[in-house]
Design a protein around this motif. Structure first.
Motif, mmCIF file in Angstrom:
data_model
loop_
_atom_site.group_PDB
_atom_site.id
_atom_site.type_symbol
_atom_site.label_atom_id
_atom_site.label_comp_id
_atom_site.label_asym_id
_atom_site.label_seq_id
_atom_site.Cartn_x
_atom_site.Cartn_y
_atom_site.Cartn_z
ATOM 1 N N ILE A 1 13.121 80.877 3.555
ATOM 2 C CA ILE A 1 11.795 80.951 4.183
ATOM 3 C C ILE A 1 11.928 80.768 5.686
ATOM 4 O O ILE A 1 11.330 81.505 6.486
ATOM 5 C CB ILE A 1 10.856 79.878 3.589
ATOM 6 N N GLU A 2 12.727 79.785 6.099
ATOM 7 C CA GLU A 2 12.957 79.563 7.523
ATOM 8 C C GLU A 2 13.664 80.755 8.153
ATOM 9 O O GLU A 2 13.427 81.095 9.316
ATOM 10 C CB GLU A 2 13.797 78.303 7.711
ATOM 11 N N SER A 3 14.533 81.413 7.407
ATOM 12 C CA SER A 3 15.316 82.525 7.943
ATOM 13 C C SER A 3 14.483 83.782 8.161
ATOM 14 O O SER A 3 14.946 84.729 8.811
ATOM 15 C CB SER A 3 16.487 82.847 7.000
ATOM 16 N N VAL A 4 13.265 83.798 7.631
ATOM 17 C CA VAL A 4 12.367 84.928 7.885
ATOM 18 C C VAL A 4 12.074 85.033 9.381
ATOM 19 O O VAL A 4 11.626 86.081 9.865
ATOM 20 C CB VAL A 4 11.064 84.767 7.065
ATOM 21 N N ARG B 1 22.737 90.073 11.450
ATOM 22 C CA ARG B 1 23.206 91.365 11.918
ATOM 23 C C ARG B 1 22.351 91.917 13.049
ATOM 24 O O ARG B 1 22.816 92.685 13.879
ATOM 25 C CB ARG B 1 23.235 92.363 10.762
ATOM 26 N N GLN B 2 21.067 91.486 13.073
ATOM 27 C CA GLN B 2 20.186 91.992 14.114
ATOM 28 C C GLN B 2 19.804 90.913 15.118
ATOM 29 O O GLN B 2 19.031 91.165 16.046
ATOM 30 C CB GLN B 2 18.917 92.573 13.484
ATOM 31 N N TYR B 3 20.345 89.721 14.951
ATOM 32 C CA TYR B 3 20.028 88.618 15.865
ATOM 33 C C TYR B 3 20.623 88.889 17.245
ATOM 34 O O TYR B 3 21.799 89.223 17.394
ATOM 35 C CB TYR B 3 20.584 87.312 15.288
ATOM 36 N N THR B 4 19.798 88.727 18.298
ATOM 37 C CA THR B 4 20.236 89.002 19.659
ATOM 38 C C THR B 4 20.503 87.744 20.477
ATOM 39 O O THR B 4 21.180 87.791 21.485
ATOM 40 C CB THR B 4 19.182 89.844 20.398
ATOM 41 N N GLY B 5 19.905 86.627 20.048
ATOM 42 C CA GLY B 5 20.140 85.372 20.773
ATOM 43 C C GLY B 5 19.425 85.288 22.091
ATOM 44 O O GLY B 5 19.795 84.492 22.955
ATOM 45 N N VAL B 6 18.377 86.098 22.281
ATOM 46 C CA VAL B 6 17.651 86.089 23.558
ATOM 47 C C VAL B 6 16.770 84.860 23.663
ATOM 48 O O VAL B 6 16.772 84.143 24.661
ATOM 49 C CB VAL B 6 16.795 87.364 23.706
ATOM 50 N N GLY B 7 16.011 84.559 22.610
ATOM 51 C CA GLY B 7 15.151 83.387 22.623
ATOM 52 C C GLY B 7 13.969 83.555 23.552
ATOM 53 O O GLY B 7 13.608 84.650 23.959
ATOM 54 N N ILE B 8 13.327 82.412 23.902
ATOM 55 C CA ILE B 8 12.141 82.446 24.754
ATOM 56 C C ILE B 8 12.498 82.155 26.197
ATOM 57 O O ILE B 8 11.654 82.107 27.053
ATOM 58 C CB ILE B 8 11.085 81.426 24.253
ATOM 59 N N GLN C 1 12.901 77.600 14.372
ATOM 60 C CA GLN C 1 12.771 77.305 15.791
ATOM 61 C C GLN C 1 14.042 77.669 16.552
ATOM 62 O O GLN C 1 13.989 78.199 17.666
ATOM 63 C CB GLN C 1 12.448 75.819 15.997
ATOM 64 N N GLU C 2 15.183 77.403 15.947
ATOM 65 C CA GLU C 2 16.455 77.722 16.598
ATOM 66 C C GLU C 2 16.674 79.227 16.703
ATOM 67 O O GLU C 2 17.258 79.714 17.667
ATOM 68 C CB GLU C 2 17.597 77.052 15.838
ATOM 69 N N ILE C 3 16.185 79.968 15.713
ATOM 70 C CA ILE C 3 16.254 81.426 15.792
ATOM 71 C C ILE C 3 15.325 81.930 16.891
ATOM 72 O O ILE C 3 15.692 82.795 17.702
ATOM 73 C CB ILE C 3 15.874 82.069 14.444
ATOM 74 N N TYR C 4 14.133 81.345 16.946
ATOM 75 C CA TYR C 4 13.119 81.805 17.903
ATOM 76 C C TYR C 4 13.508 81.528 19.349
ATOM 77 O O TYR C 4 13.353 82.393 20.219
ATOM 78 C CB TYR C 4 11.781 81.137 17.575
ATOM 79 N N ASP C 5 14.025 80.317 19.629
ATOM 80 C CA ASP C 5 14.325 79.987 21.024
ATOM 81 C C ASP C 5 15.759 80.341 21.438
ATOM 82 O O ASP C 5 16.171 80.090 22.565
ATOM 83 C CB ASP C 5 14.039 78.512 21.320
ATOM 84 N N GLY C 6 16.521 80.898 20.512
ATOM 85 C CA GLY C 6 17.868 81.351 20.846
ATOM 86 C C GLY C 6 18.948 80.298 20.764
ATOM 87 O O GLY C 6 20.124 80.595 20.993
ATOM 88 N N SER C 7 18.579 79.051 20.441
ATOM 89 C CA SER C 7 19.590 77.989 20.360
ATOM 90 C C SER C 7 20.504 78.145 19.157
ATOM 91 O O SER C 7 21.522 77.445 19.053
ATOM 92 C CB SER C 7 18.908 76.617 20.321
#
Length: 270
Positions: A169-172, A263-270, A88-94
């Motif tokens: 699994i969560e990091s997927v 390495r590819q995380y942008t931190g944009v989120g929803i 969830q934190e990866i998805y929403d950018g938090s």
């Protein structure tokens, strides 16, 4: 991550979960009673219909005690149904704010998970005593100081193993918007092959080598059987060693997935 910060995060998470006491106790009591009642009625019917007094080395009372141990210790291993919130934190950018903190994210989340286990310790103490008083003790029950101590170590290692298995699994979520299906699949497989749904003694002989080779057996079955005094010290030590090996494998997998994902995380989120 310093030890002081680790303990502070652990304490904060525990106090957060225990702040709503009425909701906590209502949920804890109802969940435990329902799960134990299901096990009791199911196995009472199975023993009655088969006409057998022993199934896979379990009498009815021993089977019920196994489920009491597996249910209560299982909560110390897996915690609440909601997992680490990493996805969830990866998805929403938090996740971005954690990456900016001068601390280790992996250790921070593990401290939060341990904090979630504190209420389960209370449940274990209360419901364990109630079960001993209310339920008839089976023959051959050998709960001792040594078995309790060994079970405590098993639970600690199993909790770490569960965390290390769930983290990759969560990091997927670095590549997928939703990992809910993966979490459900892991939960079902781990609980089935880990002995939380059924004692592993009931599995056919051909399945035992497969179950022994996988890490799930050491999550629920081994701690429960250890607490009940059914695991010799030598076998217990072997199980701890195998669990630690699996911890190393899972930690390596989690590290690789995390490093590639960030390495590819942008931190944009929803």
């Amino acid at each position: 991550m310093t030890g002081r910060l680790f303990l502070h995060v652990l304490s904060l998470q525990a106090r957060k979960l225990m702040s709503y006491r009425t909701n906590f106790w209502l949920s804890a009591v109802v969940t435990f009673v329902v799960e134990l009642a299901l096990a009791w009625f199911l196995w009472s019917a199975i023993f009655r219909e088969t006409g057998r007094s022993v199934i896979a080395s379990f009498t009815l009372s021993a089977m019920v005690y196994y489920y009491v141990a597996a249910i209560l210790l299982g909560k110390l291993v897996k915690g609440p149904e909601r997992e680490l919130d990493v996805s969830q934190e990866i998805y929403d950018g938090s996740l971005t704010r954690y990456l900016l903190y001068p601390t280790n994210y992996f250790g921070f989340k593990y401290a939060q998970q341990l904090g979630q286990m504190v209420p389960s310790v209370v449940e274990l103490a209360v419901f364990g005593v109630v079960a001993i008083v209310v339920l008839p003790a089976p023959e051959g029950l050998d709960v001792s100081t040594a078995s309790v101590a060994m079970a405590a170590v098993s639970v600690a290692v199993s909790n770490l193993l569960h965390y290390l298995l769930v983290f990759p699994i969560e990091s997927v979520a670095f590549w997928a918007d939703n990992v809910w299906a993966l979490n459900v699949m892991y939960r079902f497989v781990s609980q089935m092959l880990g002995g939380l749904l059924l004692p592993l003694n009931l599995f056919p002989e051909w399945a035992h080598p497969l179950v022994d080779a996988l890490p799930f057996k050491y999550l629920y079955y081994v701690p429960a059987m250890t607490l009940l005094g059914n695991v010799p010290p030598v076998e217990w030590a072997r199980g701890i060693a195998i669990s630690l090996v699996w911890c190393g494998v899972a930690a390596l997998a989690g590290h690789l997935v995390w490093r590639r994902g960030t390495r590819q995380y942008t931190g944009v989120g929803i």
